[in-house]
Design a protein around this motif. Structure first.
Motif, mmCIF file in Angstrom:
data_model
loop_
_atom_site.group_PDB
_atom_site.id
_atom_site.type_symbol
_atom_site.label_atom_id
_atom_site.label_comp_id
_atom_site.label_asym_id
_atom_site.label_seq_id
_atom_site.Cartn_x
_atom_site.Cartn_y
_atom_site.Cartn_z
ATOM 1 N N ALA A 152 0.733 -1.365 0.074
ATOM 2 C CA ALA A 152 -0.097 0.004 0.286
ATOM 3 C C ALA A 152 1.051 1.030 0.043
ATOM 4 O O ALA A 152 0.299 2.101 -0.516
ATOM 5 C CB ALA A 152 -0.878 -0.023 1.022
ATOM 6 N N MET A 153 1.802 1.269 0.982
ATOM 7 C CA MET A 153 2.681 2.331 0.964
ATOM 8 C C MET A 153 3.532 2.453 -0.953
ATOM 9 O O MET A 153 3.389 3.851 -1.061
ATOM 10 C CB MET A 153 4.104 2.698 2.328
ATOM 11 C CG MET A 153 3.252 3.179 3.679
ATOM 12 S SD MET A 153 3.606 2.437 4.816
ATOM 13 C CE MET A 153 5.209 1.437 4.736
ATOM 14 N N GLN A 154 3.792 1.477 -1.230
ATOM 15 C CA GLN A 154 4.557 1.525 -2.563
ATOM 16 C C GLN A 154 3.762 2.543 -3.515
ATOM 17 O O GLN A 154 4.337 3.078 -4.019
ATOM 18 C CB GLN A 154 4.416 0.131 -3.295
ATOM 19 C CG GLN A 154 5.656 0.812 -3.908
ATOM 20 C CD GLN A 154 6.843 0.510 -3.581
ATOM 21 O OE1 GLN A 154 7.698 0.667 -2.342
ATOM 22 N NE2 GLN A 154 7.879 0.009 -3.904
ATOM 23 N N ILE A 155 2.243 1.894 -3.392
ATOM 24 C CA ILE A 155 1.149 2.194 -4.385
ATOM 25 C C ILE A 155 0.455 3.607 -3.991
ATOM 26 O O ILE A 155 0.261 4.570 -5.466
ATOM 27 C CB ILE A 155 0.186 1.433 -4.756
ATOM 28 C CG1 ILE A 155 0.648 0.131 -4.930
ATOM 29 C CG2 ILE A 155 -1.373 1.255 -5.751
ATOM 30 C CD1 ILE A 155 -0.742 -1.053 -5.421
ATOM 31 N N TYR A 156 0.614 4.523 -3.422
ATOM 32 C CA TYR A 156 -0.246 5.300 -2.872
ATOM 33 C C TYR A 156 0.238 6.503 -3.084
ATOM 34 O O TYR A 156 -0.350 7.036 -3.953
ATOM 35 C CB TYR A 156 0.336 5.462 -1.130
ATOM 36 C CG TYR A 156 -0.419 6.536 -0.597
ATOM 37 C CD1 TYR A 156 -1.356 7.011 -0.348
ATOM 38 C CD2 TYR A 156 0.533 7.776 0.002
ATOM 39 C CE1 TYR A 156 -2.018 8.358 0.020
ATOM 40 C CE2 TYR A 156 0.488 8.827 0.383
ATOM 41 C CZ TYR A 156 -1.006 8.931 0.319
ATOM 42 O OH TYR A 156 -1.679 10.794 0.632
#
Length: 165
Positions: A152-156
């Motif tokens: 999620a942190m990579q996509i955000y």
């Protein structure tokens, strides 16, 4: 967990109203056809953000079929404000090249997830096996809650960029 983490972060940090739908795309990865009703349903929902993450379970011998099926499937989806395709979670240069090519051809943002495992000091911490909740070996090899939060942190940042740029 990935969806909940991502939606919560988007809603809180970007002041964006979030609702979501989850679609199982495993049939594309497993050399089966996907139902055309799936394309109709996604088009009906007209998402602002569309995130496609799959490919880890595709065998090398089926990559040509998978590539064609994935490109066809993605070409039938609506033009979302933010269409994102991710690389598979597990590093695989051949698979990653397919995702790079398709995302470029269809105008999808591309988010590389394969570096999460390769750059981690403790890759097993990213997997469900580290949580001790599951017995199924197939589930154990997938990202656990911590791995999903890292995804999620990579996509955000990509979601943030394409919604507000």
């Amino acid at each position: 967990m990935l969806i909940l983490n991502s939606c919560k972060k988007i809603a809180e940090n970007l002041n964006y109203e979030v609702s979501y739908f989850v679609y199982n795309l495993s049939s594309i990865s497993q050399k089966r056809k996907f139902p055309s009703s799936l394309i109709d349903e996604i088009n009906y929902n007209k998402p602002d953000v569309l995130i496609i993450q799959l490919g880890d379970n595709v065998s090398r011998k089926n990559l040509n079929i998978f590539s064609k099926d994935l490109e066809f499937f993605l070409s039938k989806l609506p033009n979302a404000q933010c269409s994102i395709l991710t690389t598979p979670f597990y590093p695989d240069e051949v698979k990653n090249n397919i995702f790079v090519e398709i995302s470029s051809k269809l105008g999808f943002y591309l988010v590389d997830l394969s570096n999460l495992i390769s750059s981690s000091n403790d890759p097993s911490k990213l997997l469900a096996e580290s949580e001790g909740f599951y017995l199924n070996p197939g589930v154990l090899a997938h990202p656990g809650d911590y791995g999903m939060s890292k995804i999620a942190m990579q996509i955000y940042p990509t979601v943030q960029s394409c919604l507000y740029d």
